[in-house]
Motif scaffolding. Structure first.
Motif, PDB file in Angstrom:
ATOM      1  N   SER A 125       0.823  -1.205   0.000  1.00  0.00           N
ATOM      2  CA  SER A 125       0.000   0.000   0.000  1.00  0.00           C
ATOM      3  C   SER A 125       0.859   1.258   0.000  1.00  0.00           C
ATOM      4  O   SER A 125       0.603   2.202  -0.754  1.00  0.00           O
ATOM      5  CB  SER A 125      -0.927  -0.006   1.217  1.00  0.00           C
ATOM      6  OG  SER A 125      -1.727   1.155   1.239  1.00  0.00           O
ATOM      7  N   SER A 126       1.897   1.231   0.869  1.00  0.00           N
ATOM      8  CA  SER A 126       2.758   2.420   0.925  1.00  0.00           C
ATOM      9  C   SER A 126       3.549   2.587  -0.374  1.00  0.00           C
ATOM     10  O   SER A 126       3.735   3.706  -0.867  1.00  0.00           O
ATOM     11  CB  SER A 126       3.710   2.318   2.119  1.00  0.00           C
ATOM     12  OG  SER A 126       4.536   1.165   1.997  1.00  0.00           O
ATOM     13  N   ALA A 128       2.560   1.601  -3.373  1.00  0.00           N
ATOM     14  CA  ALA A 128       1.609   2.090  -4.383  1.00  0.00           C
ATOM     15  C   ALA A 128       1.398   3.592  -4.230  1.00  0.00           C
ATOM     16  O   ALA A 128       1.318   4.337  -5.214  1.00  0.00           O
ATOM     17  CB  ALA A 128       0.284   1.338  -4.265  1.00  0.00           C
ATOM     18  N   ALA A 129       1.311   4.038  -2.960  1.00  0.00           N
ATOM     19  CA  ALA A 129       1.143   5.479  -2.725  1.00  0.00           C
ATOM     20  C   ALA A 129       2.368   6.247  -3.201  1.00  0.00           C
ATOM     21  O   ALA A 129       2.250   7.332  -3.802  1.00  0.00           O
ATOM     22  CB  ALA A 129       0.897   5.728  -1.237  1.00  0.00           C
ATOM     23  N   HIS A 132       2.232   6.459  -6.902  1.00  0.00           N
ATOM     24  CA  HIS A 132       1.231   7.445  -7.319  1.00  0.00           C
ATOM     25  C   HIS A 132       1.765   8.859  -7.154  1.00  0.00           C
ATOM     26  O   HIS A 132       1.572   9.723  -8.025  1.00  0.00           O
ATOM     27  CB  HIS A 132      -0.049   7.247  -6.510  1.00  0.00           C
ATOM     28  CG  HIS A 132      -1.194   8.095  -6.982  1.00  0.00           C
ATOM     29  ND1 HIS A 132      -1.359   9.407  -6.571  1.00  0.00           N
ATOM     30  CD2 HIS A 132      -2.207   7.831  -7.843  1.00  0.00           C
ATOM     31  CE1 HIS A 132      -2.427   9.908  -7.141  1.00  0.00           C
ATOM     32  NE2 HIS A 132      -2.979   8.979  -7.929  1.00  0.00           N
ATOM     33  N   GLU A 174      -9.195  -7.023  -3.432  1.00  0.00           N
ATOM     34  CA  GLU A 174      -9.629  -5.712  -2.937  1.00  0.00           C
ATOM     35  C   GLU A 174      -8.439  -4.927  -2.403  1.00  0.00           C
ATOM     36  O   GLU A 174      -8.357  -3.706  -2.573  1.00  0.00           O
ATOM     37  CB  GLU A 174     -10.681  -5.902  -1.836  1.00  0.00           C
ATOM     38  CG  GLU A 174     -11.983  -6.510  -2.347  1.00  0.00           C
ATOM     39  CD  GLU A 174     -12.965  -6.755  -1.213  1.00  0.00           C
ATOM     40  OE1 GLU A 174     -12.624  -6.411  -0.048  1.00  0.00           O
ATOM     41  OE2 GLU A 174     -14.056  -7.281  -1.468  1.00  0.00           O
ATOM     42  N   TYR A 175      -7.542  -5.660  -1.729  1.00  0.00           N
ATOM     43  CA  TYR A 175      -6.372  -4.989  -1.152  1.00  0.00           C
ATOM     44  C   TYR A 175      -5.477  -4.386  -2.237  1.00  0.00           C
ATOM     45  O   TYR A 175      -4.840  -3.357  -2.025  1.00  0.00           O
ATOM     46  CB  TYR A 175      -5.591  -6.007  -0.306  1.00  0.00           C
ATOM     47  CG  TYR A 175      -4.407  -5.424   0.410  1.00  0.00           C
ATOM     48  CD1 TYR A 175      -4.580  -4.616   1.543  1.00  0.00           C
ATOM     49  CD2 TYR A 175      -3.113  -5.658  -0.044  1.00  0.00           C
ATOM     50  CE1 TYR A 175      -3.489  -4.075   2.202  1.00  0.00           C
ATOM     51  CE2 TYR A 175      -2.016  -5.120   0.606  1.00  0.00           C
ATOM     52  CZ  TYR A 175      -2.221  -4.334   1.741  1.00  0.00           C
ATOM     53  OH  TYR A 175      -1.140  -3.796   2.392  1.00  0.00           O
ATOM     54  N   GLU A 177      -6.443  -3.099  -5.064  1.00  0.00           N
ATOM     55  CA  GLU A 177      -7.124  -2.118  -5.921  1.00  0.00           C
ATOM     56  C   GLU A 177      -6.314  -0.837  -6.072  1.00  0.00           C
ATOM     57  O   GLU A 177      -6.378  -0.158  -7.102  1.00  0.00           O
ATOM     58  CB  GLU A 177      -8.512  -1.808  -5.362  1.00  0.00           C
ATOM     59  CG  GLU A 177      -9.507  -2.936  -5.586  1.00  0.00           C
ATOM     60  CD  GLU A 177     -10.876  -2.598  -5.021  1.00  0.00           C
ATOM     61  OE1 GLU A 177     -10.997  -1.515  -4.396  1.00  0.00           O
ATOM     62  OE2 GLU A 177     -11.807  -3.401  -5.196  1.00  0.00           O
ATOM     63  N   ASP A 178      -5.542  -0.493  -5.063  1.00  0.00           N
ATOM     64  CA  ASP A 178      -4.703   0.715  -5.156  1.00  0.00           C
ATOM     65  C   ASP A 178      -3.702   0.595  -6.313  1.00  0.00           C
ATOM     66  O   ASP A 178      -3.418   1.579  -7.010  1.00  0.00           O
ATOM     67  CB  ASP A 178      -3.944   0.932  -3.841  1.00  0.00           C
ATOM     68  CG  ASP A 178      -4.856   1.463  -2.746  1.00  0.00           C
ATOM     69  OD1 ASP A 178      -5.964   1.906  -3.102  1.00  0.00           O
ATOM     70  OD2 ASP A 178      -4.455   1.430  -1.572  1.00  0.00           O
ATOM     71  N   ILE A 179      -3.193  -0.617  -6.502  1.00  0.00           N
ATOM     72  CA  ILE A 179      -2.242  -0.814  -7.602  1.00  0.00           C
ATOM     73  C   ILE A 179      -2.932  -0.596  -8.943  1.00  0.00           C
ATOM     74  O   ILE A 179      -2.395   0.077  -9.837  1.00  0.00           O
ATOM     75  CB  ILE A 179      -1.633  -2.234  -7.533  1.00  0.00           C
ATOM     76  CG1 ILE A 179      -0.879  -2.431  -6.213  1.00  0.00           C
ATOM     77  CG2 ILE A 179      -0.713  -2.480  -8.730  1.00  0.00           C
ATOM     78  CD1 ILE A 179      -0.313  -3.819  -6.044  1.00  0.00           C
ATOM     79  N   ARG A 181      -5.607   1.214  -9.587  1.00  0.00           N
ATOM     80  CA  ARG A 181      -5.889   2.641  -9.780  1.00  0.00           C
ATOM     81  C   ARG A 181      -4.624   3.404 -10.152  1.00  0.00           C
ATOM     82  O   ARG A 181      -4.648   4.306 -10.994  1.00  0.00           O
ATOM     83  CB  ARG A 181      -6.533   3.217  -8.517  1.00  0.00           C
ATOM     84  CG  ARG A 181      -7.983   2.807  -8.321  1.00  0.00           C
ATOM     85  CD  ARG A 181      -8.627   3.632  -7.217  1.00  0.00           C
ATOM     86  NE  ARG A 181      -8.066   3.302  -5.914  1.00  0.00           N
ATOM     87  CZ  ARG A 181      -8.559   2.373  -5.105  1.00  0.00           C
ATOM     88  NH1 ARG A 181      -9.622   1.667  -5.472  1.00  0.00           N
ATOM     89  NH2 ARG A 181      -8.008   2.134  -3.929  1.00  0.00           N
ATOM     90  N   THR A 182      -3.521   3.039  -9.509  1.00  0.00           N
ATOM     91  CA  THR A 182      -2.258   3.717  -9.838  1.00  0.00           C
ATOM     92  C   THR A 182      -1.826   3.392 -11.266  1.00  0.00           C
ATOM     93  O   THR A 182      -1.324   4.262 -11.987  1.00  0.00           O
ATOM     94  CB  THR A 182      -1.155   3.293  -8.852  1.00  0.00           C
ATOM     95  OG1 THR A 182      -1.595   3.532  -7.513  1.00  0.00           O
ATOM     96  CG2 THR A 182       0.116   4.080  -9.109  1.00  0.00           C
TER      97      THR A 182
END
Length: 752
Positions: A125-126, A128-129, A132, A174-175, A177-179, A181-182
């Motif tokens: 998650s971090s 991916a952020a 982004h 679901e976890y 999904e950030d990837i 979107r990025t």
């Protein structure tokens, strides 16, 4: 004692050295310098000895330290061996619990691995952020791609590990999904850079290069995935060989599996790159193809010119940013040319609404576009795709048709005006009308306009159109020549002769300049020569019509009616006729060029001979001796008259027919008839036996049987002289003799 001995030896050695240094008394003066040199050497030796001693001391100290450390290490090893021996004694009692110990070790290892995986999952998650956030920096485009690719690897690993648990796969998706979107944001940025290639190449080429580097990296990754899939499929093939029944159903569908996997797993960035470039070009042409082409031709031409000039910047700035194998400049030339052709087709749909000037502006733009491409190194054949695609055909057709219609209307008006307006005269009295010069001035202007403002195809079409205009102009003049010569008038005919000779010269000049301007492949398809010669044919026909003016003269007609009659025998026809000819000849000679006048005289001689032969065969009187004498006088009168204007040989060749017929008419025996007729056929192969039959019938005293025999023999001679049923060559007399044309003789009708 030993030290004393060494001292004595040293002293003796020193004395010997001194003796060597001072063998002569004069050298005692150098003792001071020798002593100073000795002291310097002694000091140097002392320093060198001190240094060596210091080094030896340091080495000795290091050796002592190493020895001390070795002793300590040996002591520790001894202690460790004691501890190991104790532990071995303790472990002898744990052998019975070996399985539990192994399980505990495996659990510990698995726990460590799980902790590492959890740490990796927690970092996704971090990461991916961070990926982004890095999108905001164009310089980080490649590193962002590398981060996202690494995250994809982690995601694939996690999903593969949890593949046996559907619920976990769902939660993990679901976890991640950030990837996704990025990735979406990254790809929007990436394709935004690619579609903005023209501006970036000039303002920030590094950004465009980075975007293309990402495309290349993804292509390499896709290829690696495809290769791995192919290798995996290969392994499956081995398994299928080992288990043929189990895998028989799979074999057919698995043959193309590597390609299928490549399509499924590969992102196809290169194809997407081409697609985005094509969309950008479509957008660039949108206003031209949807608005300006229908509303503002001037604006459309300006926009087309501006777009076409962009190819120079694409060559200079865009192409260097792309890998050479993309052949991006060639791609852009093709894309631009395809859309320009589309634009030309849209313009062609409204060709009838465009003026000739507007059409020339469009073709002029095509020329500029072609020259621009050639200047950028594009092959000539590719540069001419616009002009040779057929997109401009309706435009060229409209222009050519209007040019032909305007020119036709103009020359028809001129020809009509010539009927009521007297021809003009040059300073030396030659007659002419402005039609010829004006016609070719207009045609020359058309060629020049198209040559300067249009394409090779257009010039080729204009060349063909000009040929057709000249053919139509010749046809219009021929139609005028079909009118009675007396109605046209002598002066108008003379002007027409001069005009067509002038037209021939002007047509040859125009054809030469036009063919020089055309490329060879087009020039080879244009035949000006035959059309140019058409003007000479019209002039020739006008010459014959000029002769007709003389023979249609009422005074001449009255004289010709008297041929072979009483007045003729009394020298009141031929002599008067040549006098009339002389009057006409003086006028015609002044009106037309010398080369045409000679043709006119030759035509007049031929027409005179035809008329004399025709009247000879039509008259009903018997041929007598006085008739033969008068015929001979006619030959002499005609020879004397015409030889003043043309060469004697040309006159003799034409008047000879009258002499041959005179001899035929004066023959006294069947053999002489056949001999003379054979001689006639040598000069006039198309003289039919009906001529003999007619002349024999006009002779008195020839028995009917002999006459019939003569005619039959002459017919056989004539038939034997034919080649493939036709005379070897045609003469100028007998095809024009009206009495023979009206004859019922089937043989002559066949020949004519």
């Amino acid at each position: 004692m030993m030290a004393d001995d060494l001292g004595v030896e040293a002293k003796e050695a020193a004395v010997r050295e001194v003796a060597k240094l001072l063998p002569l008394p004069e050298l005692l003066q150098s003792i001071a310098s020798i002593k100073a040199d000795y002291i310097a050497r002694q000091q140097a030796n002392d320093a060198h000895l001190s240094t060596m001693v210091a080094e030896q001391v340091e080495q000795a100290q290091g050796g002592l330290e190493s020895l001390s450390l070795s002793q300590k290490t040996i002591g520790q090893l001894r202690e460790n061996f004691v501890d190991i021996e104790k532990l071995c004694q303790e472990c002898q009692t744990l052998i019975e619990n070996h399985d539990q110990i192994k399980l505990l070790s495996n659990a510990r290892n698995n726990l460590n691995m799980t902790l590492k995986d959890v740490e990796g999952m927690m970092s996704i998650s971090s990461e991916a952020a961070e990926a982004h956030d890095s999108l905001t920096d164009e310089k980080e485009l490649v590193s962002t791609y590398e981060r996202l690719t690494a995250l994809d690897g982690k995601r694939r690993f996690a999903l593969a590990a949890a593949s046996s648990h559907e619920e976990e796969v769902g939660r993990l998706s679901e976890y991640f999904e950030d990837i996704d979107r990025t990735w979406e944001t990254f790809e929007r940025t990436l394709w935004g850079h690619v579609s903005n290639f023209f501006k970036l190449a000039k303002e920030s080429p590094q950004t465009l290069v980075r975007a293309l580097r990402v495309v290349e990296m993804q292509e390499i990754l896709d290829q690696e995935v495809a290769t791995e899939a192919a290798e995996a499929e290969g392994g499956g093939a081995v398994e299928s060989v080992a288990n043929p029944r189990k895998n028989a159903k799979k074999s057919a569908s698995s043959r193309n599996l590597p390609q299928q996997k490549l399509k499924v797993q590969g992102k196809g960035y290169k194809d997407k790159c081409y697609e985005e470039i094509s969309k950008a070009v479509e957008a660039r042409f949108n206003q031209l193809l949807t608005e300006l082409v229908f509303e503002d031709l001037k604006g459309a031409l300006e926009e087309a010119k501006k777009i076409g000039e962009e190819l120079g910047d694409i060559y200079d700035f865009v192409a260097p940013c792309f890998p050479p194998r993309y052949e991006i400049f060639q791609l852009m030339v093709n894309l631009y040319t395809e859309r320009f052709i589309q634009w030309l087709r849209l313009l062609s749909d409204r060709a009838n609404d465009m003026t000739n000037i507007e059409i020339l502006k469009v073709t002029g733009w095509v020329v500029e576009y072609q020259e621009n491409l050639i200047g950028l190194g594009v092959d000539d054949s590719l540069a001419q795709v616009c002009s040779e695609s057929g997109a401009m055909d309706p435009l060229m057709n409209a222009y050519v048709e209007r040019m032909q219609a305007t020119t036709r209307k103009w020359y028809l008006n001129i020809l009509e005006a010539d009927k009521v307006q007297a021809p003009k005269k040059t300073d030396d009295g030659k007659l002419y009308t402005p039609a010829a010069v004006d016609l070719f001035r207009i045609l020359g202007e058309q060629v020049q306009i198209v040559r300067e403002n249009s394409t090779d195809v257009m010039l080729y079409r204009i060349a063909l159109a000009i040929i057709q205009v000249m053919i139509d102009f010749q046809a219009a003049q021929r139609q005028k020549l079909e009118e009675p010569a007396s109605e046209i008038g002598l002066e108008a005919l003379c002007a027409m002769i001069n005009n067509n000779l002038r037209c021939y010269d002007l047509a040859m000049e125009l054809s030469s300049s036009t063919l020089e301007a055309l490329p060879q492949n087009y020039a080879e398809q244009v035949n000006f020569e035959d059309t140019c010669k058409g003007f000479l044919e019209v002039a020739k026909e006008a010459v014959h019509q000029t002769v007709s003016v003389i023979f249609e003269d009422p005074g001449v007609q009255e004289l010709l009616v008297k041929l072979y009659q009483k007045d003729w025998l009394e020298a009141q026809v031929t002599e008067y006729l040549v006098a009339t000819f002389s009057d006409y000849f003086s006028d015609v000679k002044m009106y037309i060029e010398e080369r045409s006048f000679r043709r006119f005289v030759e035509a007049c001689v031929e027409e005179t001979i035809v008329v004399y032969v025709d009247h000879l065969l039509l008259q009903k009187n018997y041929i007598k001796e006085e008739t033969i004498e008068r015929m001979k006088l006619d030959e002499e009168v005609l020879m004397d008259f015409f030889r003043e204007y043309i060469s004697v040989s040309k006159v003799e060749n034409r008047v000879r027919v009258l002499g041959d017929l005179r001899e035929l008419a004066s023959s006294e025996s069947p053999d002489s008839f056949t001999l003379v007729y054979t001689n006639i056929l040598e000069h006039q192969p198309d003289c039919p036996p009906e001529v003999v039959e007619k002349l024999v019938s006009l002779r008195e005293g020839i028995p009917r049987k002999d006459a019939k025999e003569v005619v039959q023999e002459c017919k056989e001679i004539y038939v034997n002289s034919l080649v493939d049923g036709n005379p070897p060559k045609a003469g100028f007399v007998f095809p024009k003799v009206k009495s023979l044309s009206a004859s019922k003789g089937g043989l002559w009708r066949k020949l004519t």
